[in-house]
Design a protein around this motif. Structure first.
Motif, PDB file in Angstrom:
ATOM      1  N   TYR A  37      36.116  74.529  78.793  1.00  0.00           N
ATOM      2  CA  TYR A  37      35.673  75.001  77.482  1.00  0.00           C
ATOM      3  C   TYR A  37      34.210  74.635  77.246  1.00  0.00           C
ATOM      4  O   TYR A  37      33.431  75.457  76.774  1.00  0.00           O
ATOM      5  CB  TYR A  37      36.557  74.426  76.377  1.00  0.00           C
TER       6      TYR A  37
ATOM      7  N   GLN B 196      31.876  74.102  79.491  1.00  0.00           N
ATOM      8  CA  GLN B 196      31.040  74.943  80.343  1.00  0.00           C
ATOM      9  C   GLN B 196      30.882  76.327  79.731  1.00  0.00           C
ATOM     10  O   GLN B 196      29.789  76.885  79.719  1.00  0.00           O
ATOM     11  CB  GLN B 196      31.637  75.052  81.751  1.00  0.00           C
ATOM     12  N   LYS B 197      31.962  76.858  79.214  1.00  0.00           N
ATOM     13  CA  LYS B 197      31.915  78.175  78.579  1.00  0.00           C
ATOM     14  C   LYS B 197      30.993  78.135  77.362  1.00  0.00           C
ATOM     15  O   LYS B 197      30.179  79.030  77.151  1.00  0.00           O
ATOM     16  CB  LYS B 197      33.326  78.606  78.177  1.00  0.00           C
ATOM     17  N   CYS B 198      31.125  77.082  76.538  1.00  0.00           N
ATOM     18  CA  CYS B 198      30.278  76.938  75.343  1.00  0.00           C
ATOM     19  C   CYS B 198      28.804  76.890  75.712  1.00  0.00           C
ATOM     20  O   CYS B 198      27.975  77.546  75.085  1.00  0.00           O
ATOM     21  CB  CYS B 198      30.631  75.672  74.579  1.00  0.00           C
TER      22      CYS B 198
ATOM     23  N   HIS C 186      27.287  77.913  78.498  1.00  0.00           N
ATOM     24  CA  HIS C 186      26.774  79.106  79.158  1.00  0.00           C
ATOM     25  C   HIS C 186      26.774  80.352  78.279  1.00  0.00           C
ATOM     26  O   HIS C 186      25.925  81.215  78.440  1.00  0.00           O
ATOM     27  CB  HIS C 186      27.565  79.384  80.442  1.00  0.00           C
ATOM     28  N   GLU C 187      27.724  80.458  77.357  1.00  0.00           N
ATOM     29  CA  GLU C 187      27.857  81.689  76.592  1.00  0.00           C
ATOM     30  C   GLU C 187      27.322  81.605  75.171  1.00  0.00           C
ATOM     31  O   GLU C 187      27.034  82.628  74.568  1.00  0.00           O
ATOM     32  CB  GLU C 187      29.330  82.116  76.557  1.00  0.00           C
ATOM     33  N   ALA C 188      27.206  80.413  74.639  1.00  0.00           N
ATOM     34  CA  ALA C 188      26.814  80.268  73.234  1.00  0.00           C
ATOM     35  C   ALA C 188      25.308  80.423  73.064  1.00  0.00           C
ATOM     36  O   ALA C 188      24.533  79.855  73.811  1.00  0.00           O
ATOM     37  CB  ALA C 188      27.261  78.918  72.702  1.00  0.00           C
ATOM     38  N   LYS C 189      24.925  81.218  72.069  1.00  0.00           N
ATOM     39  CA  LYS C 189      23.512  81.346  71.735  1.00  0.00           C
ATOM     40  C   LYS C 189      23.101  80.209  70.816  1.00  0.00           C
ATOM     41  O   LYS C 189      21.999  79.696  70.889  1.00  0.00           O
ATOM     42  CB  LYS C 189      23.258  82.697  71.078  1.00  0.00           C
TER      43      LYS C 189
END
Length: 108
Positions: free
Chosen positions: A69, A71-73, A75-78
């Motif tokens: 989670y 890593q996702k935050c 890499h994907e969060a602006k």
């Protein structure tokens, strides 16, 4: 629009989620085995050893979920979602063996 069946949804999951489900299925199998040990009146030491192994496996599963989670935050969060990050930090503290050992709930 028809919903995908559970099997179709499972087949289309990303590899990291499939790995997590497999990890949880192994833990589930461990817990069933422990139940069987209790029914068969296996020695207490053996049951406790298996319970310890299952607890460690659950901790590893929690850590993997949080790691994925985060890593996702990242890499994907602006813009970071600070409320979610605070909840994640609280979850990390909660699953920490050191924190559990010093809390009143640590004896559960």
């Amino acid at each position: 629009m028809a919903k995908d069946s559970l099997i179709e949804r499972l087949e289309n999951l990303p590899q990291d989620r499939k790995a997590m489900l497999n990890r949880l299925r192994r833990v589930e199998g461990q817990l069933r085995g422990i139940q069987r040990m209790i029914i068969e009146e296996k020695p207490c030491y053996d049951v406790l050893l298996q319970l310890s192994a299952a607890r460690k496996a659950m901790q590893r599963a929690c850590i993997e979920i949080l790691k994925n989670y985060l890593q996702k935050c990242v890499h994907e969060a602006k813009a970071p979602d600070f409320d979610n990050l605070e909840k994640l930090i609280e979850a990390l503290i909660e699953i920490s063996p050191a924190a559990r050992a010093h809390s009143p709930e640590g004896d559960e």
